[in-house]
Motif scaffolding. Structure first.
Motif, PDB file in Angstrom:
ATOM      1  N   ASN A  60     -11.249  11.957  -5.684  1.00 48.18           N
ATOM      2  CA  ASN A  60     -11.032  13.369  -5.992  1.00 48.18           C
ATOM      3  C   ASN A  60      -9.939  13.577  -7.046  1.00 48.18           C
ATOM      4  OD1 ASN A  60     -11.782  16.056  -5.722  1.00 48.18           O
ATOM      5  ND2 ASN A  60     -10.275  16.455  -4.112  1.00 48.18           N
ATOM      6  N   TYR A  61      -9.887  12.685  -8.037  1.00 42.71           N
ATOM      7  CA  TYR A  61      -8.952  12.834  -9.152  1.00 42.71           C
ATOM      8  C   TYR A  61      -9.562  13.828 -10.145  1.00 42.71           C
ATOM      9  CZ  TYR A  61      -7.005   8.376  -7.432  1.00 42.71           C
ATOM     10  OH  TYR A  61      -6.466   7.370  -6.663  1.00 42.71           O
ATOM     11  N   THR A  62      -9.298  15.087  -9.927  1.00 38.63           N
ATOM     12  CA  THR A  62      -9.956  16.136 -10.695  1.00 38.63           C
ATOM     13  C   THR A  62      -9.201  16.539 -11.952  1.00 38.63           C
ATOM     14  OG1 THR A  62      -8.858  17.779  -9.302  1.00 38.63           O
ATOM     15  CG2 THR A  62     -11.101  17.113  -8.667  1.00 38.63           C
ATOM     16  N   TRP A  63      -7.917  16.220 -12.031  1.00 33.73           N
ATOM     17  CA  TRP A  63      -7.103  16.610 -13.186  1.00 33.73           C
ATOM     18  C   TRP A  63      -6.625  15.372 -13.915  1.00 33.73           C
ATOM     19  CZ3 TRP A  63      -2.513  16.164 -15.665  1.00 33.73           C
ATOM     20  CH2 TRP A  63      -2.156  17.198 -16.529  1.00 33.73           C
ATOM     21  N   MET A  64      -6.620  15.432 -15.224  1.00 32.07           N
ATOM     22  CA  MET A  64      -6.094  14.308 -16.005  1.00 32.07           C
ATOM     23  C   MET A  64      -5.566  14.788 -17.334  1.00 32.07           C
ATOM     24  SD  MET A  64      -7.655  13.198 -18.906  1.00 32.07           S
ATOM     25  CE  MET A  64      -9.080  12.516 -19.604  1.00 32.07           C
ATOM     26  N   ASP A  65      -4.608  14.008 -17.863  1.00 34.38           N
ATOM     27  CA  ASP A  65      -4.169  14.202 -19.234  1.00 34.38           C
ATOM     28  C   ASP A  65      -3.789  12.842 -19.790  1.00 34.38           C
ATOM     29  OD1 ASP A  65      -1.590  13.585 -18.342  1.00 34.38           O
ATOM     30  OD2 ASP A  65      -0.666  15.377 -19.162  1.00 34.38           O
ATOM     31  N   ILE A  66      -3.424  12.820 -21.044  1.00 30.52           N
ATOM     32  CA  ILE A  66      -3.040  11.568 -21.704  1.00 30.52           C
ATOM     33  C   ILE A  66      -1.659  11.766 -22.314  1.00 30.52           C
ATOM     34  CG2 ILE A  66      -3.583   9.975 -23.583  1.00 30.52           C
ATOM     35  CD1 ILE A  66      -6.561  10.563 -22.996  1.00 30.52           C
ATOM     36  N   ILE A  67      -0.792  10.804 -22.062  1.00 29.55           N
ATOM     37  CA  ILE A  67       0.570  10.838 -22.601  1.00 29.55           C
ATOM     38  C   ILE A  67       0.784   9.597 -23.465  1.00 29.55           C
ATOM     39  CG2 ILE A  67       1.510   9.725 -20.531  1.00 29.55           C
ATOM     40  CD1 ILE A  67       4.125  11.311 -21.025  1.00 29.55           C
ATOM     41  N   THR A  68       1.439   9.788 -24.596  1.00 29.50           N
ATOM     42  CA  THR A  68       1.822   8.665 -25.449  1.00 29.50           C
ATOM     43  C   THR A  68       3.338   8.577 -25.427  1.00 29.50           C
ATOM     44  OG1 THR A  68      -0.125   8.981 -26.836  1.00 29.50           O
ATOM     45  CG2 THR A  68       1.683   7.664 -27.755  1.00 29.50           C
ATOM     46  N   ILE A  69       3.834   7.436 -24.988  1.00 30.84           N
ATOM     47  CA  ILE A  69       5.276   7.222 -24.908  1.00 30.84           C
ATOM     48  C   ILE A  69       5.685   6.298 -26.050  1.00 30.84           C
ATOM     49  CG2 ILE A  69       7.187   6.415 -23.480  1.00 30.84           C
ATOM     50  CD1 ILE A  69       5.383   6.935 -21.024  1.00 30.84           C
ATOM     51  N   HIS A  70       6.291   6.895 -27.046  1.00 29.09           N
ATOM     52  CA  HIS A  70       6.784   6.203 -28.246  1.00 29.09           C
ATOM     53  C   HIS A  70       7.816   7.123 -28.881  1.00 29.09           C
ATOM     54  CE1 HIS A  70       6.723   4.841 -32.475  1.00 29.09           C
ATOM     55  NE2 HIS A  70       6.575   3.655 -31.925  1.00 29.09           N
ATOM     56  N   LYS A  71       8.774   6.541 -29.561  1.00 22.33           N
ATOM     57  CA  LYS A  71       9.857   7.346 -30.134  1.00 22.33           C
ATOM     58  C   LYS A  71       9.358   8.404 -31.113  1.00 22.33           C
ATOM     59  CE  LYS A  71      11.119   3.917 -33.661  1.00 22.33           C
ATOM     60  NZ  LYS A  71      10.668   4.619 -34.850  1.00 22.33           N
ATOM     61  N   ASP A  72       8.201   8.185 -31.743  1.00 21.30           N
ATOM     62  CA  ASP A  72       7.680   9.140 -32.718  1.00 21.30           C
ATOM     63  C   ASP A  72       6.788  10.216 -32.107  1.00 21.30           C
ATOM     64  OD1 ASP A  72       8.983   7.722 -34.725  1.00 21.30           O
ATOM     65  OD2 ASP A  72       7.214   6.506 -35.212  1.00 21.30           O
ATOM     66  N   THR A  73       6.438  10.082 -30.828  1.00 19.71           N
ATOM     67  CA  THR A  73       5.487  11.026 -30.233  1.00 19.71           C
ATOM     68  C   THR A  73       6.014  11.783 -29.024  1.00 19.71           C
ATOM     69  OG1 THR A  73       4.545   9.320 -28.796  1.00 19.71           O
ATOM     70  CG2 THR A  73       3.508   9.634 -30.963  1.00 19.71           C
ATOM     71  N   ASN A 141       7.617  -1.152 -26.819  1.00 14.84           N
ATOM     72  CA  ASN A 141       8.045   0.243 -26.942  1.00 14.84           C
ATOM     73  C   ASN A 141       6.907   1.229 -27.209  1.00 14.84           C
ATOM     74  OD1 ASN A 141      10.900  -0.125 -26.550  1.00 14.84           O
ATOM     75  ND2 ASN A 141      10.853  -1.202 -28.509  1.00 14.84           N
ATOM     76  N   TYR A 142       5.753   0.989 -26.593  1.00 15.28           N
ATOM     77  CA  TYR A 142       4.618   1.891 -26.803  1.00 15.28           C
ATOM     78  C   TYR A 142       3.636   1.793 -25.652  1.00 15.28           C
ATOM     79  CZ  TYR A 142       0.228   3.736 -28.620  1.00 15.28           C
ATOM     80  OH  TYR A 142      -0.934   4.444 -28.772  1.00 15.28           O
ATOM     81  N   VAL A 143       3.216   2.943 -25.169  1.00 18.38           N
ATOM     82  CA  VAL A 143       2.116   2.996 -24.216  1.00 18.38           C
ATOM     83  C   VAL A 143       1.419   4.341 -24.349  1.00 18.38           C
ATOM     84  CG1 VAL A 143       3.302   3.940 -22.175  1.00 18.38           C
ATOM     85  CG2 VAL A 143       1.431   2.346 -21.864  1.00 18.38           C
ATOM     86  N   LYS A 144       0.115   4.304 -24.247  1.00 19.64           N
ATOM     87  CA  LYS A 144      -0.713   5.507 -24.158  1.00 19.64           C
ATOM     88  C   LYS A 144      -1.399   5.412 -22.808  1.00 19.64           C
ATOM     89  CE  LYS A 144      -4.582   7.860 -26.440  1.00 19.64           C
ATOM     90  NZ  LYS A 144      -5.511   7.769 -27.600  1.00 19.64           N
ATOM     91  N   ALA A 145      -1.159   6.411 -21.950  1.00 15.72           N
ATOM     92  CA  ALA A 145      -1.658   6.330 -20.580  1.00 15.72           C
ATOM     93  C   ALA A 145      -2.326   7.623 -20.142  1.00 15.72           C
ATOM     94  CB  ALA A 145      -0.514   6.005 -19.626  1.00 15.72           C
ATOM     95  N   MET A 146      -3.332   7.463 -19.317  1.00 15.84           N
ATOM     96  CA  MET A 146      -3.972   8.589 -18.660  1.00 15.84           C
ATOM     97  C   MET A 146      -3.257   8.811 -17.335  1.00 15.84           C
ATOM     98  SD  MET A 146      -7.925   8.964 -17.341  1.00 15.84           S
ATOM     99  CE  MET A 146      -8.618   8.894 -18.992  1.00 15.84           C
ATOM    100  N   ARG A 147      -2.928  10.067 -17.060  1.00 12.19           N
ATOM    101  CA  ARG A 147      -2.331  10.446 -15.783  1.00 12.19           C
ATOM    102  C   ARG A 147      -3.386  11.220 -15.007  1.00 12.19           C
ATOM    103  NH1 ARG A 147       3.212  13.071 -18.089  1.00 12.19           N
ATOM    104  NH2 ARG A 147       1.681  14.322 -19.203  1.00 12.19           N
ATOM    105  N   LEU A 148      -3.610  10.820 -13.767  1.00 21.08           N
ATOM    106  CA  LEU A 148      -4.629  11.441 -12.933  1.00 21.08           C
ATOM    107  C   LEU A 148      -3.991  12.044 -11.693  1.00 21.08           C
ATOM    108  CD1 LEU A 148      -6.754   8.342 -13.459  1.00 21.08           C
ATOM    109  CD2 LEU A 148      -7.731  10.580 -13.891  1.00 21.08           C
ATOM    110  N   PHE A 149      -4.552  13.152 -11.234  1.00 19.95           N
ATOM    111  CA  PHE A 149      -4.050  13.833 -10.044  1.00 19.95           C
ATOM    112  C   PHE A 149      -5.209  14.363  -9.219  1.00 19.95           C
ATOM    113  CE2 PHE A 149      -0.523  14.170 -12.967  1.00 19.95           C
ATOM    114  CZ  PHE A 149       0.596  14.021 -12.159  1.00 19.95           C
ATOM    115  N   VAL A 150      -4.941  14.532  -7.929  1.00 21.47           N
ATOM    116  CA  VAL A 150      -5.823  15.284  -7.046  1.00 21.47           C
ATOM    117  C   VAL A 150      -5.372  16.739  -7.170  1.00 21.47           C
ATOM    118  CG1 VAL A 150      -6.531  15.686  -4.663  1.00 21.47           C
ATOM    119  CG2 VAL A 150      -6.121  13.338  -5.461  1.00 21.47           C
ATOM    120  N   GLY A 151      -6.208  17.566  -7.744  1.00 20.06           N
ATOM    121  CA  GLY A 151      -5.835  18.963  -7.943  1.00 20.06           C
ATOM    122  C   GLY A 151      -4.816  19.121  -9.058  1.00 20.06           C
TER     123      GLY A 151
END
Length: 179
Positions: A60-73, A141-151
């Motif tokens: 039931n992971y209905t919500w998601m976004d993508i975060i990029t962790i880098h000094k330029d973003t 020093n770089y990661v692009k990740a999807m974050r998922l949540f229930v609701g």
């Protein structure tokens, strides 16, 4: 699958591997006994990956976004890295899927020792509500990740000590059942 090991207690850069000498690997089974689960997925095709769709539906992971962790973003990059690395817990599960780059999640075992979990492209992890943990980038020093949540997402970290939360109590009960 993710790689994991017990950490040394060195104060050097948090982005280094911090392996003990001799190395003390941690198995996927040992992580599972802490409530930590991992998957290996096809990050190049995450938008149409049937395995990801199946995991999202089953949990039931209905919500998601993508975060990029880098000094330029990432605004306030250095401050955010410090916050991510503070030992904390959440009242909900934390689900992260690495689409690019790499980094480390650190979790506490039953004896309060740190376990470092190396995650790279294609790795997905679920950390149970109530587990103390922290995150840092590795030396790339770089990661692009999807974050998922229930609701709806709840972003609130509760820094240690946070023993008074129901999520922490339930997590400790889970650990006792595994003993």
């Amino acid at each position: 699958m993710v790689q994991a090991w017990y950490m040394d207690d060195s104060a050097e850069d948090q982005r280094r591997p911090h392996r003990l000498d001799p190395d003390q690997p941690v198995t996927v089974q040992q992580l599972s006994e802490l409530g930590v689960h991992s998957y290996k997925l096809d990050a190049d095709n995450y938008e149409s990956d049937p395995e990801l769709a199946k995991i999202r539906k089953e949990n039931n992971y209905t919500w998601m976004d993508i975060i990029t962790i880098h000094k330029d973003t990432l605004p306030n990059y250095e401050q955010k890295l410090k916050i991510f690395y503070e030992e904390h817990l959440h009242l909900d599960d934390e689900i992260r899927y690495i689409l690019e780059g790499s980094g480390y999640f650190d979790v506490r075992d039953k004896e309060e020792r740190w376990i470092r979990i190396f995650m790279q492209k294609g790795d997905m992890i679920t950390l149970p509500a109530g587990i103390y943990h922290r995150f840092t980038l590795d030396e790339n020093n770089y990661v692009k990740a999807m974050r998922l949540f229930v609701g709806e997402p709840i972003w609130t970290p509760y820094n240690r000590p946070a023993e008074n939360f129901d999520a922490r109590t339930k997590y400790l009960q889970f650990l006792e059942q595994k003993a």
